[in-house]
Scaffold this motif. Structure first.
Motif, PDB file in Angstrom:
ATOM      1  N   PHE A  10      -0.196  -7.224  -9.163  1.00  0.00           N
ATOM      2  CA  PHE A  10       0.710  -6.445 -10.003  1.00  0.00           C
ATOM      3  C   PHE A  10       0.393  -6.583 -11.482  1.00  0.00           C
ATOM      4  O   PHE A  10       0.768  -5.730 -12.284  1.00  0.00           O
ATOM      5  N   SER A  11      -0.318  -7.644 -11.852  1.00  0.00           N
ATOM      6  CA  SER A  11      -0.718  -7.793 -13.250  1.00  0.00           C
ATOM      7  C   SER A  11      -1.665  -6.680 -13.685  1.00  0.00           C
ATOM      8  O   SER A  11      -1.779  -6.391 -14.878  1.00  0.00           O
ATOM      9  N   LEU A  12      -2.332  -6.060 -12.732  1.00  0.00           N
ATOM     10  CA  LEU A  12      -3.203  -4.937 -13.065  1.00  0.00           C
ATOM     11  C   LEU A  12      -2.427  -3.804 -13.733  1.00  0.00           C
ATOM     12  O   LEU A  12      -2.985  -3.045 -14.531  1.00  0.00           O
ATOM     13  N   LEU A  13      -1.139  -3.700 -13.406  1.00  0.00           N
ATOM     14  CA  LEU A  13      -0.330  -2.612 -13.956  1.00  0.00           C
ATOM     15  C   LEU A  13      -0.072  -2.762 -15.452  1.00  0.00           C
ATOM     16  O   LEU A  13       0.432  -1.835 -16.089  1.00  0.00           O
ATOM     17  N   GLY A 149      -6.606  -6.103  -3.698  1.00  0.00           N
ATOM     18  CA  GLY A 149      -5.322  -6.025  -4.383  1.00  0.00           C
ATOM     19  C   GLY A 149      -5.146  -4.691  -5.094  1.00  0.00           C
ATOM     20  O   GLY A 149      -4.076  -4.067  -5.030  1.00  0.00           O
ATOM     21  N   GLY A 150      -6.211  -4.228  -5.794  1.00  0.00           N
ATOM     22  CA  GLY A 150      -6.133  -2.949  -6.493  1.00  0.00           C
ATOM     23  C   GLY A 150      -5.930  -1.788  -5.543  1.00  0.00           C
ATOM     24  O   GLY A 150      -5.096  -0.903  -5.789  1.00  0.00           O
ATOM     25  N   ASN A 151      -6.688  -1.785  -4.442  1.00  0.00           N
ATOM     26  CA  ASN A 151      -6.488  -0.742  -3.429  1.00  0.00           C
ATOM     27  C   ASN A 151      -5.090  -0.806  -2.837  1.00  0.00           C
ATOM     28  O   ASN A 151      -4.474   0.228  -2.561  1.00  0.00           O
ATOM     29  N   GLY A 152      -4.598  -2.032  -2.631  1.00  0.00           N
ATOM     30  CA  GLY A 152      -3.247  -2.186  -2.090  1.00  0.00           C
ATOM     31  C   GLY A 152      -2.203  -1.601  -3.008  1.00  0.00           C
ATOM     32  O   GLY A 152      -1.280  -0.902  -2.569  1.00  0.00           O
ATOM     33  N   VAL A 153      -2.339  -1.859  -4.322  1.00  0.00           N
ATOM     34  CA  VAL A 153      -1.378  -1.310  -5.293  1.00  0.00           C
ATOM     35  C   VAL A 153      -1.491   0.210  -5.341  1.00  0.00           C
ATOM     36  O   VAL A 153      -0.476   0.923  -5.399  1.00  0.00           O
ATOM     37  N   SER A 285       0.355  -2.251   2.631  1.00  0.00           N
ATOM     38  CA  SER A 285      -0.746  -2.196   1.667  1.00  0.00           C
ATOM     39  C   SER A 285      -0.707  -3.391   0.726  1.00  0.00           C
ATOM     40  O   SER A 285      -1.746  -3.984   0.408  1.00  0.00           O
ATOM     41  N   LEU A 286       0.493  -3.760   0.272  1.00  0.00           N
ATOM     42  CA  LEU A 286       0.617  -4.893  -0.648  1.00  0.00           C
ATOM     43  C   LEU A 286       0.359  -6.223   0.059  1.00  0.00           C
ATOM     44  O   LEU A 286      -0.240  -7.136  -0.511  1.00  0.00           O
ATOM     45  N   LEU A 287       0.804  -6.330   1.305  1.00  0.00           N
ATOM     46  CA  LEU A 287       0.605  -7.580   2.049  1.00  0.00           C
ATOM     47  C   LEU A 287      -0.857  -7.853   2.355  1.00  0.00           C
ATOM     48  O   LEU A 287      -1.239  -8.997   2.600  1.00  0.00           O
ATOM     49  N   CYS A 288      -1.690  -6.798   2.329  1.00  0.00           N
ATOM     50  CA  CYS A 288      -3.107  -6.980   2.656  1.00  0.00           C
ATOM     51  C   CYS A 288      -3.763  -8.022   1.766  1.00  0.00           C
ATOM     52  O   CYS A 288      -4.578  -8.814   2.235  1.00  0.00           O
ATOM     53  N   ILE A 357      -5.563   0.620   6.873  1.00  0.00           N
ATOM     54  CA  ILE A 357      -6.280   1.521   5.967  1.00  0.00           C
ATOM     55  C   ILE A 357      -6.862   0.816   4.746  1.00  0.00           C
ATOM     56  O   ILE A 357      -7.959   1.151   4.286  1.00  0.00           O
ATOM     57  N   VAL A 358      -6.159  -0.166   4.169  1.00  0.00           N
ATOM     58  CA  VAL A 358      -6.618  -0.774   2.917  1.00  0.00           C
ATOM     59  C   VAL A 358      -7.962  -1.497   3.080  1.00  0.00           C
ATOM     60  O   VAL A 358      -8.873  -1.306   2.265  1.00  0.00           O
TER      61      VAL A 358
END
Length: 631
Positions: A10-13, A149-153, A285-288, A357-358
């Motif tokens: 989430f820090s990517l945001l 993580g980026g793909n998940g977000v 997606s986030l749990l991945c 999918i992720v």
């Protein structure tokens, strides 16, 4: 200078290299679904005001028309994304979205269904152009260990955007006084907001600026697919991705009539089903990232496939036990017997869809040729489109044949199981990684230290102490890359383990005294693997420890690096000694119970050692230091 890595996904945001792109993608998905859902809702609940065509036919036709441009224009859009700078392409695409929404507004205000359907095709073109940019942008701006993580977000944002768009579209369009006007004006406004965010996307250079555009979509499509097929793991990931969209297209296209005719709900029940499904995909997606340990973990793909079939089939069973016949809103629906089981199934289908999918997206991004990545994504989009067109046709045929919507859920779940078995038999690496993932998340809790010292690309020899029969599986599950293990030929006689190691392309070896021919072949296979740029792992002790202490390293590693000089990376397993599958004296079950369930172990990775310094004695000292006193 590389940007600082974020502490979590989430820090990517908060970073410009990710946030503007995320919000551009989010508002694009949001707008697509405000528009599509408003149209599907009005055709389901107020069809006679717009057309005399059958609502079930339109509910399957419109999604099919939306993805038609993916078939026709994906090849061209992939070339654009490789040839041109990506932030500029994105801004042009968002301007196109504004124009399409203005056209749609005329359709809404004049009650012209065919103008709205033309806008549906236009939004499909918008998504076709943006798809290759989206997934090629991330590997250029994110570190490898940020990709999952980026793909998940991104996937979470996409499905939250879908969810919010579906809710807003379904709610606005049935507004008694200003519904049509609100949808017409709202979609234009959302497109403008997405364009404003696109203006903040940082410069992202073209990966193939000298590429000559092939304007023939058919020959370029064939060339893209031929190129992708040369990389078998990537091509199978593309097929697996496309199958997910086949599955999702069939299931989601039935939701409007399922909510109305089988659950006897108003449009709010339809919105509730979409909400629960989308929340599931976002959560999965986030749990991945957490479940994969911040690496590309394809072992989650079989896990996701199992869940898609189990809960898809249970949705069929749950529908049979739903007995309400009175029209209800979403609150009335939740009060009915069996409703929570239906909602739970929708949530789990979404959750396991995220698990599925992720990792596939991350495989395609990390294992494709970077200069051809956008065209590879375009090839995947073509396959997605073809699978979704087939999904729409299959759904219409099944409905025409007299199957109920719950029975379509059942058929889809069974087909998913058959396809999953096929994919995992053709590329067993997925299943092997799944078993490794299960091991290190159930029997053991595996930690890693300095795992980033395993190189992302290129050949290397990994050496490790040999503690148990599952050492290779633990290392396999912890490594960010596939590894070729050199194993004693006797282990290939053990049921289950034999299949596991053969499937993972392990190299059997014997001593010169036992089988000199097999030994010579093993060194040939090792040299070939290193020449191909693979990682090769050996256990230089040559046998399992019986005391927990490290046995003397033998000279096999010297023969390997004399023939193929590559870096040698020392590793140490610690905390595994005394488990059920170790070889110490005494009762192994007693030793295992002393350790307790979910025992912690760790894989520590040392600094690479140059080939000319990698003597057996020096490597043993490095492994001993890494292991320390923790056996």
């Amino acid at each position: 200078m590389q940007p600082k890595k974020p502490s979590n996904q989430f820090s990517l945001l908060s970073q410009r290299r990710f946030a503007p792109f995320f919000w551009t993608q989010f508002f694009g998905a949001f707008n697509d679904n405000v528009f599509k859902t408003a149209l599907l809702t009005i055709l389901t609940y107020d069809a006679l005001s717009w057309t005399t065509l059958d609502a079930g036919f339109l509910n399957n036709l419109i999604p099919g028309l939306f993805i038609l441009p993916f078939v026709l224009f994906s090849a061209t859009s992939g070339q654009f994304a490789d040839k041109f700078e990506k932030s500029r392409i994105t801004r042009y695409i968002k301007v196109l979205e504004i124009v399409i929404m203005v056209v749609a507004a005329f359709g809404w205000m004049t009650h012209n269904l065919w103008l709205l359907i033309a806008a549906i095709v236009g939004m499909g073109l918008h998504s076709t152009l943006f798809g290759p940019v989206k997934y090629a942008y991330l590997p250029q701006q994110l570190h490898r260990d940020e990709l999952v993580g980026g793909n998940g977000v991104i996937e979470m944002g996409t499905f939250v955007g879908i969810l919010m768009g579906e809710i807003l579209g379904a709610v606005l369009v049935v507004h008694k006084t200003w519904g049509i006007e609100l949808v017409a004006g709202g979609t234009i406004l959302i497109a403008i907001v997405g364009w404003l965010f696109s203006r903040r996307i940082p410069l992202t250079p073209a990966s193939a600026p000298d590429l000559k555009i092939n304007w023939n979509p058919f020959t370029e499509t064939a060339r893209n697919l031929r190129f992708s097929r040369q990389n078998k793991p990537v091509f199978l990931a593309m097929l697996g991705n496309s199958w997910f969209w086949f599955y999702g297209a069939i299931v989601l296209a039935q939701f409007p009539l399922y909510a109305k005719n089988y659950l006897h709900g108003d449009h709010s029940v339809f919105v509730l089903l979409l909400t629960i499904f989308s929340l599931g995909v976002g959560a999965g997606s986030l749990l991945c990232e957490r479940l994969s340990g911040h690496k590309v973990e394809i072992g989650l793909v079989p896990f996701g496939a199992i869940g898609l079939s189990v809960f898809g089939f249970d949705l069929f069973l749950a529908s049979l036990h739903y007995t309400n016949t009175a029209t209800v809103d979403f609150l009335g629906f939740t009060a009915q017997s069996g409703s929570w089981r239906i909602l739970f199934d929708c949530l789990m289908i979404g959750l396991f869809g995220g698990f599925y999918i992720v990792p596939l997206f991350a495989v395609i991004q990390t294992r494709s040729d970077p200069a051809h990545l956008s065209r590879t994504i375009a090839g995947m989009n073509i396959l997605n489109a073809l699978f979704m067109v087939v999904a729409a046709l299959v759904a219409m045929v099944l409905l025409k044949a007299g199957l109920t919507i719950p029975q379509i859920f059942m058929v889809t779940a069974i087909l998913n199981a058959i396809v999953a078995i096929y994919i995992f038999s053709v590329v067993p690496e997925y299943l092997v990684r799944f078993l490794a993932w299960i091991l290190i998340h159930t029997i053991h809790r595996v930690r890693t230290a300095d795992i980033a010292r395993i190189p992302e690309h290129g050949a290397a020899v990994l050496v490790c102490n040999h503690v148990s029969y599952v050492d290779a599986i633990v290392i396999m599950g912890a490594s960010p890359r596939p590894i070729r293990f050199v194993m004693d030929h006797q282990i290939f006689k053990i049921p289950v383990l034999a299949w596991l190691f053969r499937t993972s392309k392990a190299i059997p070896i014997a001593s010169a005294k036992e089988d000199p021919v097999l030994m010579a072949k093993a060194f040939d296979d090792i040299a070939a693997a290193l020449a191909d740029g693979d990682l090769v792992c050996i256990f230089p002790e040559g046998q399992l420890t019986k005391t927990g202490e490290i046995n003397p390293f033998r000279g096999g590693v010297t023969k390997i690096i004399e023939r193929t000089p590559v870096p040698v990376i020392p590793m140490a397993l610690r905390g595994l000694w005394g488990s059920l599958l170790t070889r110490g004296e005494g009762n192994p079950f007693q030793r295992s119970f002393k350790r307790g369930p979910l025992s912690t172990l760790e894989l520590a990775v040392g600094a690479p050692v140059a080939a000319d310094a990698a003597t057996p004695q020096y490597l043993q000292e490095q492994v001993q230091t890494l292991r320390g006193d923790w056996k």
